[in-house]
Motif scaffolding. Structure first.
Motif, mmCIF file in Angstrom:
data_model
loop_
_atom_site.group_PDB
_atom_site.id
_atom_site.type_symbol
_atom_site.label_atom_id
_atom_site.label_comp_id
_atom_site.label_asym_id
_atom_site.label_seq_id
_atom_site.Cartn_x
_atom_site.Cartn_y
_atom_site.Cartn_z
ATOM 1 N N ALA A 90 0.850 -1.194 0.000
ATOM 2 C CA ALA A 90 0.000 0.000 0.000
ATOM 3 C C ALA A 90 0.882 1.238 0.000
ATOM 4 O O ALA A 90 2.009 1.223 0.491
ATOM 5 C CB ALA A 90 -0.909 0.001 1.230
ATOM 6 N N GLY A 91 0.385 2.303 -0.603
ATOM 7 C CA GLY A 91 1.093 3.576 -0.594
ATOM 8 C C GLY A 91 2.223 3.674 -1.601
ATOM 9 O O GLY A 91 2.980 4.638 -1.594
ATOM 10 N N HIS A 92 2.375 2.689 -2.479
ATOM 11 C CA HIS A 92 3.476 2.720 -3.432
ATOM 12 C C HIS A 92 3.094 3.557 -4.661
ATOM 13 O O HIS A 92 1.929 3.827 -4.918
ATOM 14 C CB HIS A 92 3.831 1.295 -3.853
ATOM 15 C CG HIS A 92 2.642 0.494 -4.319
ATOM 16 N ND1 HIS A 92 1.807 -0.158 -3.440
ATOM 17 C CD2 HIS A 92 2.153 0.269 -5.565
ATOM 18 C CE1 HIS A 92 0.848 -0.762 -4.128
ATOM 19 N NE2 HIS A 92 1.038 -0.520 -5.418
ATOM 20 N N VAL A 93 4.093 3.958 -5.423
ATOM 21 C CA VAL A 93 3.893 4.711 -6.665
ATOM 22 C C VAL A 93 4.697 4.036 -7.771
ATOM 23 O O VAL A 93 5.610 3.245 -7.519
ATOM 24 C CB VAL A 93 4.350 6.182 -6.495
ATOM 25 C CG1 VAL A 93 3.479 6.894 -5.490
ATOM 26 C CG2 VAL A 93 5.816 6.260 -6.087
ATOM 27 N N GLU A 137 5.784 1.583 -10.757
ATOM 28 C CA GLU A 137 5.597 0.178 -11.123
ATOM 29 C C GLU A 137 6.291 -0.733 -10.106
ATOM 30 O O GLU A 137 7.115 -1.573 -10.444
ATOM 31 C CB GLU A 137 6.128 -0.070 -12.528
ATOM 32 C CG GLU A 137 5.388 0.737 -13.592
ATOM 33 C CD GLU A 137 5.960 0.486 -14.973
ATOM 34 O OE1 GLU A 137 7.016 -0.175 -15.075
ATOM 35 O OE2 GLU A 137 5.344 0.951 -15.943
ATOM 36 N N ALA A 138 5.966 -0.506 -8.875
ATOM 37 C CA ALA A 138 6.556 -1.337 -7.812
ATOM 38 C C ALA A 138 6.089 -2.779 -7.965
ATOM 39 O O ALA A 138 4.952 -3.044 -8.373
ATOM 40 C CB ALA A 138 6.146 -0.797 -6.448
ATOM 41 N N ARG A 139 6.977 -3.714 -7.637
ATOM 42 C CA ARG A 139 6.624 -5.134 -7.709
ATOM 43 C C ARG A 139 5.710 -5.482 -6.542
ATOM 44 O O ARG A 139 6.038 -5.249 -5.378
ATOM 45 C CB ARG A 139 7.882 -5.989 -7.664
ATOM 46 C CG ARG A 139 7.597 -7.486 -7.861
ATOM 47 C CD ARG A 139 8.886 -8.282 -7.826
ATOM 48 N NE ARG A 139 9.745 -7.917 -8.946
ATOM 49 C CZ ARG A 139 9.654 -8.451 -10.160
ATOM 50 N NH1 ARG A 139 8.709 -9.364 -10.421
ATOM 51 N NH2 ARG A 139 10.469 -8.081 -11.121
ATOM 52 N N LEU A 140 4.534 -6.029 -6.864
ATOM 53 C CA LEU A 140 3.554 -6.351 -5.834
ATOM 54 C C LEU A 140 3.844 -7.720 -5.238
ATOM 55 O O LEU A 140 4.260 -8.648 -5.957
ATOM 56 C CB LEU A 140 2.137 -6.329 -6.407
ATOM 57 C CG LEU A 140 1.675 -5.001 -6.998
ATOM 58 C CD1 LEU A 140 0.255 -5.129 -7.522
ATOM 59 C CD2 LEU A 140 1.776 -3.891 -5.969
ATOM 60 N N PRO A 141 3.628 -7.881 -3.933
ATOM 61 C CA PRO A 141 3.868 -9.190 -3.314
ATOM 62 C C PRO A 141 2.792 -10.181 -3.709
ATOM 63 O O PRO A 141 1.628 -9.809 -3.935
ATOM 64 C CB PRO A 141 3.822 -8.873 -1.816
ATOM 65 C CG PRO A 141 2.929 -7.676 -1.721
ATOM 66 C CD PRO A 141 3.186 -6.874 -2.958
ATOM 67 N N GLY A 142 3.177 -11.434 -3.800
ATOM 68 C CA GLY A 142 2.215 -12.518 -3.997
ATOM 69 C C GLY A 142 1.863 -13.115 -2.652
ATOM 70 O O GLY A 142 2.673 -13.125 -1.731
ATOM 71 N N THR A 143 0.653 -13.604 -2.532
ATOM 72 C CA THR A 143 0.230 -14.121 -1.228
ATOM 73 C C THR A 143 -0.887 -15.129 -1.400
ATOM 74 O O THR A 143 -1.402 -15.344 -2.513
ATOM 75 C CB THR A 143 -0.236 -12.971 -0.314
ATOM 76 O OG1 THR A 143 -0.400 -13.460 1.012
ATOM 77 C CG2 THR A 143 -1.551 -12.374 -0.803
#
Length: 458
Positions: free
Chosen positions: A224-227, A229-235
């Motif tokens: 959350a709060g990223h700007v 093309e940050a790599r999103l975590p998988g879960t």
């Protein structure tokens, strides 16, 4: 000498009169508020399984003791309830550790550990009530909590965490505590390689290496709060592999009515119907008692240990009730207490000049605290010393609360979840009926149920 009787006496006339009768009365019948407020859920197949997110054990249990005369000792295996020893089963090492605890008698008002002092003791509370005190934000003293039988202090010493006590522990009542010094712990660690390795591993992290949330559940990775093309975590959401299953319990009896009674004495009221009515009332009373006190599924025994709080002094004060509601703060539905506990709470409110308002609940006006109905339940036991408990509950499946379990659609069903089955007539002309009801209760998530313990009603 009396005057001659001039008319028929009332005693003789009564033999020709038709008396007005009540149906049979029964003092055991109560309001049974618990059975009324519980949302009842069908348990098809007689079993209800509570699936939850995977939760890691965090060692939050209570320690049990044995006593011989005035001597109190901790049961070695019970030391595994301490967080650092959770699951540790080396009985020889636990026995050596238990043998190093020293008994200490503490007077009311005496300090057990003091804020700012060196934290070099593990303290087990065998009996009594202890208050945790700390300096408040505005130069006042704050009560952090109340500990009682089976609770402990200074468990950080087991994993070698040095430092100072950040609170003062002071006895509210006469207490019996067992203490283990850091020096005695070091001696036992030197004698047991298994214990040494276990405590070393516990000191390295949380003990299991799994990411957890504040409730001990397996964490869900989020961003959350990223700007950009940050790599999103998988879960993924992991589930408990062995979820708890609640099996329906049963209450039964055989009602017997002689055929002569059923045939000849049914006016003005049906004898079989009245016998059955009173039998069902007794069965429902027993059902409510089991829902409160049964050791397998009863609410008093199934509340999570983290959801139990103790009164700060003895009688149930407004502060205690607020702390109880803080344990079930997500939409609390009802408070249940013994009538004597409700009276004790009213006395405490009167002493403070507080007059809680009533609320309308199920068509009647009932006492309330913070807008939550306070309902009487005489099935909550009061000990011979005048000590009882108060329960707070969130209700319903949709709210992840407390629910009742039953099975409707039974053969020969007389009431929902209750059947009356004809068993025949024996050779003495006695008619038998089997009266049966199936029930249980489930707590869907731990914070749906809170218990205020050590409530004095005297």
């Amino acid at each position: 000498m009396t005057d001659d009787q001039l008319s028929l006496s009332t005693a003789a006339a009564r033999n020709l009169a038709t008396t007005t009768k009540s149906v049979p009365q029964m003092q055991e019948i109560t309001s049974r508020h618990l059975l009324r407020v519980l949302p009842w859920v069908q348990a098809i197949g007689g079993v209800y399984r509570v699936n939850r997110r995977l939760t890691y054990a965090v060692g939050d249990g209570r320690v049990t003791f044995t006593s011989t005369g005035s001597e109190v000792r901790v049961i070695p295996g019970e030391l595994a309830e301490l967080p650092a020893l959770r699951g540790f089963d080396d009985q020889e090492a636990l026995a050596a550790l238990a043998g190093r605890f020293v008994q200490r008698e503490v007077r009311p008002g005496e300090t057990i550990v003091e804020a700012g002092g060196p934290r070099d003791l593990v303290v087990l509370i065998a009996h009594g009530k202890v208050r945790k005190l700390a300096p408040g934000a505005y130069d006042n003293e704050t009560v952090l909590g109340v500990l009682a039988d089976g609770d402990y202090l200074g468990e950080q010493v087991l994993v070698g965490v040095d430092g100072q006590w950040d609170y003062t522990a002071k006895a509210v009542t006469a207490c019996t505590v067992l203490t283990l010094s850091a020096q005695a712990l070091a001696e036992v660690r030197g004698l047991s390689q298994a214990l040494h390795e276990r405590l070393e591993n516990a000191a390295d992290g949380d003990g299991d290496g799994h990411a957890q949330n504040a409730h001990g559940e397996a964490a869900i990775a989020l961003a959350a709060g990223h700007v950009g093309e940050a790599r999103l975590p998988g879960t993924f959401v992991d589930y408990e592999l062995a979820p708890r299953q609640y099996e329906l319990s049963v209450a039964q009896t055989i009602l017997r009515v002689h055929s002569r009674v059923a045939d000849l004495y049914n006016e003005p009221m049906n004898q079989t119907e009245q016998q059955l009515r009173l039998t069902i009332e007794a069965l429902r009373e027993r059902q409510e008692d089991e829902l409160v006190n049964n050791r397998e599924f009863g609410l008093l025994h199934n509340a999570d240990l983290k959801q139990r709080v103790h009164t700060r002094s003895g009688p149930p004060t407004p502060d205690d009730m607020d702390e109880l509601l803080a344990k079930v703060w997500k939409d609390p539905g009802v408070l249940l207490a013994h009538p004597r506990a409700i009276a004790a709470f009213a006395r405490e409110c009167n002493a403070r000049g507080l007059y809680p308002s009533n609320v309308e609940y199920s068509g009647q006006s009932v006492p309330a605290w913070r807008g939550v109905p306070v309902l009487p339940c005489n099935k909550i036991p009061v000990s011979d010393k005048g000590v009882t408990s108060i329960m707070a509950m969130r209700l319903g499946e949709a709210n992840q609360g407390v629910i009742g379990l039953h099975r409707t659609g039974l053969p020969d069903e007389y009431q929902p979840g209750l059947s009356v089955r004809f068993m025949g007539v024996n050779d003495q002309a006695v008619i038998s009926y089997l009266v049966t009801t199936y029930y249980s209760a489930a707590v869907l998530v731990p914070d749906a149920l809170g218990i205020l313990e050590s409530v004095e009603v005297g």
